[in-house]
Design an enzyme around this catalytic site. Structure first.
Site, short mmCIF file in Angstrom:
data_model
loop_
_atom_site.label_atom_id
_atom_site.label_comp_id
_atom_site.label_asym_id
_atom_site.label_seq_id
_atom_site.Cartn_x
_atom_site.Cartn_y
_atom_site.Cartn_z
N HIS A 1 0.83 -1.21 0.00
CA HIS A 1 0.00 0.00 0.00
C HIS A 1 0.86 1.26 0.00
O HIS A 1 0.39 2.33 0.38
CB HIS A 1 -0.91 0.01 1.23
CG HIS A 1 -1.70 -1.23 1.42
ND1 HIS A 1 -2.58 -1.68 0.47
CD2 HIS A 1 -1.75 -2.13 2.43
CE1 HIS A 1 -3.15 -2.81 0.89
NE2 HIS A 1 -2.65 -3.11 2.08
N HIS B 1 -6.88 -4.51 -1.30
CA HIS B 1 -6.18 -5.76 -1.59
C HIS B 1 -6.75 -6.42 -2.83
O HIS B 1 -6.54 -7.60 -3.07
CB HIS B 1 -6.30 -6.73 -0.41
CG HIS B 1 -5.98 -6.12 0.89
ND1 HIS B 1 -6.92 -5.52 1.69
CD2 HIS B 1 -4.79 -5.99 1.53
CE1 HIS B 1 -6.34 -5.04 2.79
NE2 HIS B 1 -5.05 -5.31 2.71
#
Lengths: 333, 333
Positions: A57, A219
């Protein structure tokens, strides 16, 4: 799978080694157990802020370690929560005697592992408070979480609570500010392409050439629905149609508007997205008092974007504007 | 083609409108003829810096307009040079009486249009000097250029010459510093995927799933050769094998090392690239004194990276470290 990596199992360690080399003026990276800590940690008398979670991320969270934001970040494997021992080590490294705040995105693994680490830290005499972020309006309960997911609002919590800690607020005050920011932040995202986890080598989902995944998770987990790809302005309106009524944000509100890239979307497209979002908010009588455009919380090389709104007041604006010195956010110092 | 855009013909205008809305504290965007100018321009008595070129390389150049860097940026259509009238308008807007420096990447259209604009500005009584950047070692002569292409070194020229102008250097001094930075900078890039120009809707070239284009240009134009995709460390070594002997960079040199993303590559991969580059430079006895990691000069959503080296001395370090306040680079103020 086309990536600029070496062995998939070395991705996080090598990326953090590069991060350490590039930002030695700001941070230290402890390789074992792996965490990133502000160079001058622990800062005596200051509340320490620790966040972390699965890697993939970036710049979240390591890119936000430094003056006025996080004291430490604990990166797990890609899309995998870091283990409690590493979170504990980071917590101990930033404890300056005023306690530590854990900022945890609401994913099952992160919540469990941070809880365990907090218990272990308490047993070692460190006072720990936790705030769990859950700003994503897209879905309730999902592949990785019970309740809503923590996404872009986390960046704003880290920044604003980080500024509060820097000015000397105590642990209860910093925790209350963090809780407040999370409570007044809402996000939603869309993906045009999937991402590929290095270990698996396979796309996280499939989308046809004319489709988008609306309400995507960070995700690559499913969103609300797969829809035909539309012009950017229509996509933005759909995102805001989901976000605005949820708090709700109302005429006369002042907000921070964040247009976040998912990792593979060019900055020029994020400004196109930002343009329509700002225009729509003006139509709704909502004032954009602060903004942030770019990749802040991503899903590897996914193409797509997310919008985050945070309701602002004078104190939050003052904290947002206060000096910050991290790899990925820096101003005023 | 999957992009967060509306009509392809509106991409640049809408992106710049979003940029203006997000960064009203730093810049003004003049819509017709389109250019971006520092909010407080013209700054009386300061040399004005103007750059520009085809869009699609964001944050270059608009993201570098502000205190300590560019006074104006002139974005053309995607991968298309801006017309002389727009360059002239920007030049006039930043003329504070101390002359204007044009920073021009070496592509045929840009060179011609900036020359024409410089002539027109001179006819209007504005003293203009130009520096043409040509730091890309990959190829000599190509689809878009005679001689070498201007790539990542341009960012460093804009920053360091911008700092020199801010401290009050005169036009000849600023131009000499810009020329010196360009002369001591070398770059080379690699692509894992092509990019898609919105108007065409077609990929700029094709690569098999196991191939990379080595020596890629920032418009997706051909590089040196198509090679099998290799581990990141090997790719980095290949890039440095091309860059290091070209100046040459030598044992004892201090350098700025820039690991640049092409637009679609995640930041985590750029740090993996940076890691090996820094390691290799240490092996060569070259000191990395400053660094920059991230998307600075891109090719839309292309996956890939480029490395740029700049030889540093005390003055360049001082100028690099001086305060800068732009949308995409900011520190120290």
């Amino acid at each position: 799978m086309k990536k600029l990596i070496n062995a998939p199992e070395d991705v996080v360690a090598e990326s953090m080694a590069g991060f350490a080399a590039a930002h030695a003026d700001l941070v230290r990276v402890v390789p074992e157990p792996l965490y990133v800590v502000r160079r001058d940690a622990p800062v005596a008398g200051k509340v320490g802020l620790v966040s972390g979670g699965g890697s993939g991320h970036e710049p979240l969270h390591a890119g936000y370690v430094g003056f006025g934001m996080l004291d430490a970040a604990v990166p797990g494997a890609v899309f995998t929560s870091p283990t409690p021992d590493r979170i504990l080590a980071a917590t101990q490294a930033v404890d300056g005697g005023a306690g530590v705040l854990h900022i945890v995105k609401n994913y099952t693994g992160d919540v469990l592992n941070f809880e365990t680490a907090a218990d272990l830290a308490a047993a070692n005499g460190i006072e720990v408070r936790s705030v769990v972020t859950d700003d994503d309006v897209a879905v309730k309960d999902s592949l990785y979480t019970a309740g809503r997911r923590g996404t872009g609002g986390t960046v704003l919590v880290e920044r604003i609570a980080g500024a509060a800690a820097e000015r000397g607020d105590d642990l209860a005050q910093v925790a209350a500010i963090a809780e407040g920011v999370n409570a007044d932040a809402r996000s939603m995202g869309v993906a045009l392409t999937p991402c590929i986890v290095p270990h698996s080598g396979e796309p996280s989902f499939t989308l046809a050439e004319d489709e988008m995944e609306f309400g995507i998770g960070i995700h690559g987990e499913p969103g609300r629905e797969t829809l035909p790809l539309e012009p950017a302005d229509r996509v933005v309106d759909r995102l805001l149609d989901a976000i605005l009524p949820d708090l709700p944000y109302e005429r006369g509100d002042r907000v921070l508007l964040m247009a976040n890239g998912m990792g593979g979307t060019p900055l020029s497209e994020l400004y196109i997205v930002y343009r329509r979002a700002a225009e729509r908010l003006a139509e709704e009588g909502i004032e954009v008092a602060r903004s942030l455009v770019g990749d802040q919380i991503t899903a590897l090389e996914m193409q797509g974007c997310a919008l985050t709104l945070l309701r602002l007041d004078d104190e939050r604006i003052e904290l947002w504007d206060a000096p910050v010195q991290t790899a990925s956010l820096r101003w005023g110092r």
